[in-house]
Design a protein around this motif. Structure first.
Motif, short mmCIF file in Angstrom:
data_model
loop_
_atom_site.label_atom_id
_atom_site.label_comp_id
_atom_site.label_asym_id
_atom_site.label_seq_id
_atom_site.Cartn_x
_atom_site.Cartn_y
_atom_site.Cartn_z
N GLU A 242 0.98 -1.21 0.05
CA GLU A 242 0.04 0.00 -0.06
C GLU A 242 0.98 1.27 -0.17
O GLU A 242 2.04 1.19 0.61
N LYS A 261 -9.11 4.99 -1.63
CA LYS A 261 -9.91 4.07 -2.50
C LYS A 261 -9.31 3.80 -4.01
O LYS A 261 -9.03 2.75 -4.53
N ALA A 264 -5.95 1.58 -2.98
CA ALA A 264 -6.22 0.31 -2.21
C ALA A 264 -5.41 -0.82 -2.91
O ALA A 264 -5.80 -1.13 -4.13
N ASN A 269 -11.59 -3.26 -2.41
CA ASN A 269 -11.51 -1.77 -1.63
C ASN A 269 -11.53 -0.51 -2.40
O ASN A 269 -11.47 0.43 -2.11
#
Length: 411
Positions: A242, A261, A264, A269
């Motif tokens: 991430e 978002k 992700a 997600n």
């Protein structure tokens, strides 16, 4: 000029190369002026179309077809898809062809040439404001919405700053480097691999050869993160793959949620499509846009208040001057003028965009005068005797009214 066969530099545009003696023009039409980009797969040239006298971009790619019967049909289908791309921020597709050079074959894709610096070059030269960054994101999302609404949807798979060009005349950002025929619809028979992308910008699922509509959204989020932090996304990856940018920049909660978002690591997600991400960003930007589009109404309300208060103050000053002149010296009564609000409203968090009765209820006092509003007499006026003519007129009127009443009652 560069010879299309041997790659030797030519000082002038002749039909024959001085080094190898072969035709220097590509396909006897395109003069290769300079190489403007080179990647792991191919080279991009800026070239002159000698027939139309237009500057074009030519991408040279290795050609490794498998299967003699299917390659032409597949190539024509994919070329048709590229010809159907009509977007103001996508270079136009002109044609493609395959040439044999020795034992190898090369695929050439001819597209519109977009002049201007790449986003990667701009990053090295300037620091972007957040308003500029979200404007870039909005423009690129609109391009992805267009690509994903095609049938079948087109997934770019390699969104990064070097594939985004700023066009100064239109002040727009163009998305390039997806015009390759084999990148439009990946097919092993055309020598293409499902593995594509650049580390740091590519979504985690691309490592395993999988793509979806949210794959390009991750790449866009990684590029936005680079614009915000001025660091390569590969340096911001944590153990869970991430992008951790919290220590390099601060964002308000709506923008932090939006970027989270996009970036992700898990597909579930992320936004499901570019349209969903575009709508999300529009909802964040729309309140600011709405406030910026409505100030004339608020300014008009403030102007109306200021004008009416100024007139009220002028009347109060005039009335006070008249009182001072008309009153006897021994009976001068000094009165404090009624308290009124200042001409400029005190600062408040946010002005209402629609006038309410409370907004229009200005602090007018009982000293307001005019035919449309009665004014109570002042204490000086109450003690002042009536004129003799006024007294005689009132007495005559009373006598006449009394005579009429007696006549009606007794006659």
């Amino acid at each position: 000029m560069i010879c299309a066969h041997c790659g030797a530099n030519q000082n002038h545009t002749e039909n024959r190369c001085q080094e190898c003696g072969k035709p220097a023009l590509l396909q006897e039409r395109y003069a290769l002026l300079e190489a403007i980009g080179q990647g792991a797969v191919g080279i991009t040239y800026r070239a002159l179309d000698t027939k139309s006298q237009q500057i074009v971009a030519i991408k040279e790619l290795p050609w490794k077809p498998v299967g003699q019967d299917k390659r032409i049909d597949r190539l024509q289908k994919e070329a048709h898809i590229l010809q159907e791309l009509h977007h103001d921020q996508i270079p136009k597709y002109y044609e493609h062809f395959v040439l044999k050079v020795g034992r190898h074959k090369l695929l050439y894709v001819i597209q519109e040439y977009i002049s201007g610096p790449t986003l990667q070059e701009q990053i090295a030269q300037k620091r972007f404001l957040q308003t500029e960054i979200w404007s870039i994101a909005e423009q690129l999302l609109s391009i992805l919405v267009y690509l994903q609404n095609l049938s079948p949807p087109i997934i770019h798979r390699d969104i990064k700053p070097s594939n985004v060009i700023f066009h100064p005349p239109s002040e727009s950002y163009f998305l390039i480097d997806f015009g390759s025929v084999r990148d439009a619809l990946s097919d092993p028979e055309l020598g293409a691999s499902t593995f594509a992308g650049t580390f740091g910008y590519m979504a985690p699922e691309q490592i395993h050869g999988h793509t979806s509509l949210s794959t390009d959204l991750y790449s866009l989020g990684a590029m936005i993160t680079q614009l915000l932090c001025r660091k390569d996304p590969s340096q911001l990856l944590n153990d869970q793959l991430e992008l951790d940018y919290s220590q390099y920049t601060s964002l308000s909660p709506p923008y932090r949620q939006f970027l989270g978002k996009l970036c992700a690591a898990k597909v579930k997600n992320r936004h499901n499509s570019a349209q969903e991400a575009y709508t999300h960003l529009q909802n964040i930007l729309s309140p600011e846009t709405e406030i910026r589009s409505l100030p004339p109404t608020t300014e008009l309300l403030h102007t109306l208040r200021a004008v009416m208060r100024e007139e009220l103050h002028q009347y109060q000053d005039e009335r006070q001057s008249q009182r001072a002149l008309s009153a006897p010296p021994t009976t001068i009564i000094v009165r404090e003028p009624p308290q009124s609000q200042p001409l400029v409203d005190p600062p408040r968090p946010q002005d209402p965009l629609v006038a309410t009765p409370q907004d229009l209820a200005l602090p007018f006092t009982h000293t307001r005068r005019g035919w449309w509003k009665a004014k109570p007499p002042t204490p000086i006026e109450e003690r002042k005797p009536l004129h003799i003519a006024t007294q005689l007129l009132l007495m005559s009127g009373g006598v006449v009214i009394t005579a009429v009443v007696i006549q009606l009652l007794f006659v």
